[in-house]
Design a protein around this motif. Structure first.
Motif, PDB file in Angstrom:
ATOM      1  N   VAL A 152      -5.819  -8.538   1.768  1.00  0.00           N
ATOM      2  CA  VAL A 152      -4.669  -7.801   2.304  1.00  0.00           C
ATOM      3  C   VAL A 152      -4.257  -6.711   1.330  1.00  0.00           C
ATOM      4  O   VAL A 152      -4.053  -5.542   1.705  1.00  0.00           O
ATOM      5  N   THR A 153      -4.120  -7.073   0.061  1.00  0.00           N
ATOM      6  CA  THR A 153      -3.685  -6.115  -0.955  1.00  0.00           C
ATOM      7  C   THR A 153      -4.631  -4.931  -1.043  1.00  0.00           C
ATOM      8  O   THR A 153      -4.196  -3.766  -1.081  1.00  0.00           O
ATOM      9  N   ASP A 154      -5.927  -5.198  -1.057  1.00  0.00           N
ATOM     10  CA  ASP A 154      -6.911  -4.119  -1.164  1.00  0.00           C
ATOM     11  C   ASP A 154      -6.839  -3.186   0.034  1.00  0.00           C
ATOM     12  O   ASP A 154      -6.913  -1.951  -0.113  1.00  0.00           O
ATOM     13  N   THR A 155      -6.709  -3.750   1.239  1.00  0.00           N
ATOM     14  CA  THR A 155      -6.703  -2.925   2.439  1.00  0.00           C
ATOM     15  C   THR A 155      -5.396  -2.153   2.575  1.00  0.00           C
ATOM     16  O   THR A 155      -5.396  -0.988   2.991  1.00  0.00           O
ATOM     17  N   VAL A 156      -4.270  -2.780   2.225  1.00  0.00           N
ATOM     18  CA  VAL A 156      -2.992  -2.074   2.244  1.00  0.00           C
ATOM     19  C   VAL A 156      -3.042  -0.868   1.306  1.00  0.00           C
ATOM     20  O   VAL A 156      -2.629   0.246   1.655  1.00  0.00           O
ATOM     21  N   THR A 157      -3.576  -1.070   0.120  1.00  0.00           N
ATOM     22  CA  THR A 157      -3.711   0.028  -0.851  1.00  0.00           C
ATOM     23  C   THR A 157      -4.613   1.122  -0.307  1.00  0.00           C
ATOM     24  O   THR A 157      -4.308   2.326  -0.416  1.00  0.00           O
ATOM     25  N   GLU A 158      -5.745   0.712   0.280  1.00  0.00           N
ATOM     26  CA  GLU A 158      -6.679   1.671   0.863  1.00  0.00           C
ATOM     27  C   GLU A 158      -6.009   2.524   1.931  1.00  0.00           C
ATOM     28  O   GLU A 158      -6.303   3.723   2.058  1.00  0.00           O
ATOM     29  N   MET A 159      -5.099   1.943   2.700  1.00  0.00           N
ATOM     30  CA  MET A 159      -4.443   2.639   3.798  1.00  0.00           C
ATOM     31  C   MET A 159      -3.170   3.368   3.363  1.00  0.00           C
ATOM     32  O   MET A 159      -2.423   3.888   4.206  1.00  0.00           O
ATOM     33  N   GLY A 160      -2.913   3.378   2.056  1.00  0.00           N
ATOM     34  CA  GLY A 160      -1.763   4.121   1.549  1.00  0.00           C
ATOM     35  C   GLY A 160      -0.449   3.371   1.620  1.00  0.00           C
ATOM     36  O   GLY A 160       0.619   3.983   1.485  1.00  0.00           O
ATOM     37  N   GLY A 161      -0.497   2.060   1.805  1.00  0.00           N
ATOM     38  CA  GLY A 161       0.717   1.253   1.869  1.00  0.00           C
ATOM     39  C   GLY A 161       1.003   0.557   0.555  1.00  0.00           C
ATOM     40  O   GLY A 161       0.350   0.801  -0.468  1.00  0.00           O
ATOM     41  N   THR A 162       1.991  -0.343   0.585  1.00  0.00           N
ATOM     42  CA  THR A 162       2.425  -1.050  -0.615  1.00  0.00           C
ATOM     43  C   THR A 162       2.630  -2.521  -0.302  1.00  0.00           C
ATOM     44  O   THR A 162       3.226  -2.864   0.729  1.00  0.00           O
ATOM     45  N   VAL A 163       2.130  -3.390  -1.182  1.00  0.00           N
ATOM     46  CA  VAL A 163       2.465  -4.813  -1.116  1.00  0.00           C
ATOM     47  C   VAL A 163       3.712  -5.016  -1.976  1.00  0.00           C
ATOM     48  O   VAL A 163       3.673  -4.841  -3.194  1.00  0.00           O
ATOM     49  N   VAL A 164       4.819  -5.369  -1.336  1.00  0.00           N
ATOM     50  CA  VAL A 164       6.102  -5.455  -2.041  1.00  0.00           C
ATOM     51  C   VAL A 164       6.347  -6.841  -2.633  1.00  0.00           C
ATOM     52  O   VAL A 164       7.370  -7.058  -3.296  1.00  0.00           O
ATOM     53  N   GLY A 165       5.427  -7.769  -2.403  1.00  0.00           N
ATOM     54  CA  GLY A 165       5.554  -9.089  -3.005  1.00  0.00           C
ATOM     55  C   GLY A 165       4.548 -10.063  -2.440  1.00  0.00           C
ATOM     56  O   GLY A 165       3.960  -9.831  -1.372  1.00  0.00           O
ATOM     57  N   THR A 166       4.320 -11.150  -3.172  1.00  0.00           N
ATOM     58  CA  THR A 166       3.440 -12.227  -2.713  1.00  0.00           C
ATOM     59  C   THR A 166       4.058 -13.564  -3.098  1.00  0.00           C
ATOM     60  O   THR A 166       4.777 -13.665  -4.092  1.00  0.00           O
ATOM     61  N   ARG A 167       3.776 -14.582  -2.293  1.00  0.00           N
ATOM     62  CA  ARG A 167       4.177 -15.945  -2.616  1.00  0.00           C
ATOM     63  C   ARG A 167       3.124 -16.901  -2.117  1.00  0.00           C
ATOM     64  O   ARG A 167       2.561 -16.715  -1.031  1.00  0.00           O
ATOM     65  N   ARG A 168       2.860 -17.939  -2.904  1.00  0.00           N
ATOM     66  CA  ARG A 168       1.911 -18.988  -2.522  1.00  0.00           C
ATOM     67  C   ARG A 168       2.625 -20.320  -2.477  1.00  0.00           C
ATOM     68  O   ARG A 168       3.643 -20.520  -3.142  1.00  0.00           O
ATOM     69  N   SER A 169       2.045 -21.249  -1.700  1.00  0.00           N
ATOM     70  CA  SER A 169       2.617 -22.584  -1.602  1.00  0.00           C
ATOM     71  C   SER A 169       1.501 -23.592  -1.394  1.00  0.00           C
ATOM     72  O   SER A 169       0.452 -23.260  -0.821  1.00  0.00           O
TER      73      SER A 169
END
Length: 370
Positions: A152-169
């Motif tokens: 997700v992070t790689d593709t968002v970056t590729e498309m000019g977007g931003t990952v504003v946070g991540t959380r795991r559980s």
């Protein structure tokens, strides 16, 4: 058929996967090369040691030529490697770890339905087409979830977007309140989730209770299945986006197959179960075309022949064993939009394999040298 019969995704695979294989055998005429086709099935309980013990017994003592479904990347990797060592076929529909066709690829292993790049990439490309740029990523805290998060992070970056946070559980979390609170505070346009089964349903249920969809946040559930929608209901699932390799109401062929499946299961198949039908069908066609059940020869024929059946109308298989198939972006309908039982999805976009997968196999998967 090595599958989950009693765990968190038993509805998604399990008995329905066995039924799908039975339909493939029936469509093949019940025999191949003059030999009757017999289906064995077992529950691996998501434990690699149990899965390998069953697989080894099947190969060594019960003359099994191919093992199908195998949900859970930890089990699938072990079974595929064992099959490789014995020259047998592994038809993986229920798992999508990149390692299966990357560093642990096999000349006799095939990845049929999804992987941890395709699902995230489909969600992000579709969101980008709608102008969505701010993403928050959530998922299970083990290798599968980590791969989905990176994709997700790689593709968002590729498309000019931003990952504003991540959380795991951890798997089996009973409450996603704190995770969703963190997501809401980051003010994303989309929350991308790779939780599956009960965990995925609970996350969506919590998101609905907290009013996140009403606030305009899109939930992109990358591991949502039609059985999950049914369990929670359209009232709480409406508006959720997901990606599927198959939808029962797509065309005349999918409806015909799903009608036969429903006669035994009282509901339509998930796309993983449809993947079992497709993989077993293609395997049996390839055995007939190869004139042998010898695994390496059958695997070569599987790569040569186009994949075409009631659930997968047109696909090919790359050198690394990954099935190059189109995917569907779907949105869960509202109760008012649904025309009847199991009419749950609107098809928003059809995504080509060439958009979702690299044109060439992973260079680290030198299948021709193995």
């Amino acid at each position: 058929m090595l599958t989950d019969m009693s765990g968190v995704i038993a509805d998604t695979v399990g008995k329905g996967s066995v039924v799908a294989a039975e339909l493939a055998v029936a469509d093949a005429g019940g025999s191949v090369l003059g030999r009757p086709i017999q289906i064995l099935s077992a529950d691996h309980q998501f434990k690699p040691d149990i899965g390998l013990t069953i697989a080894r017994r099947w190969f060594d003592e019960e003359h099994v030529e191919a093992i199908a479904d195998v949900p859970g990347s930890n089990v699938a990797l072990g079974v595929q490697n064992l099959a490789k060592s014995k020259g047998k076929i592994a038809l993986i529909s229920g798992s999508g770890s990149l390692d299966l066709f990357g560093k642990s690829c096999s000349p006799t292993g095939f990845i049929w339905s999804f992987d941890t790049t395709v699902l995230p990439r489909a969600s992000v490309l579709s969101g980008a087409a709608d102008g969505l740029k701010k993403w928050f990523v959530v998922g299970p805290d083990y290798a599968f979830g980590h791969q989905m998060e990176r994709a997700v992070t790689d593709t968002v970056t590729e498309m000019g977007g931003t990952v504003v946070g991540t959380r795991r559980s951890a798997i089996g979390t009973s409450d996603f309140a704190s995770l969703l609170l963190s997501a809401a505070e980051a003010k994303p346009q989309v929350i991308a989730s790779s939780f599956a089964g009960h965990d995925g349903v609970l996350l969506i249920e919590n998101a609905s209770e907290f009013g996140l969809l009403k606030e305009g946040i899109r939930i992109a559930s990358m591991m949502l299945f039609i059985t999950d929608v049914h369990s929670l209901g359209l009232d709480r699932m409406k508006g959720i986006y997901t990606t599927a390799a198959f939808y029962w109401d797509d065309n005349d062929d999918t409806r015909a197959f799903s009608k036969r499946f429903a006669e035994k299961m009282k509901r339509p198949p998930t796309y993983l179960q449809a993947g079992v039908y497709s993989s077993v069908s293609h395997y049996l066609k390839s055995v007939k075309a190869a004139g042998t059940t010898e695994g390496v020869e059958v695997a070569k024929k599987m790569r040569e022949l186009p994949v075409s059946d009631l659930t997968t109308p047109s696909a090919t298989i790359r050198a690394d064993g990954r099935v190059m198939r189109d995917m569907l972006l779907v949105q869960v309908k509202s109760p008012d939009e649904s025309r009847g039982p199991w009419d749950y999805y609107k098809i928003i976009r059809r995504l080509k394999a060439s958009e979702l997968m690299p044109a060439q196999p992973n260079p680290d998967c030198a299948i021709e040298q193995r």
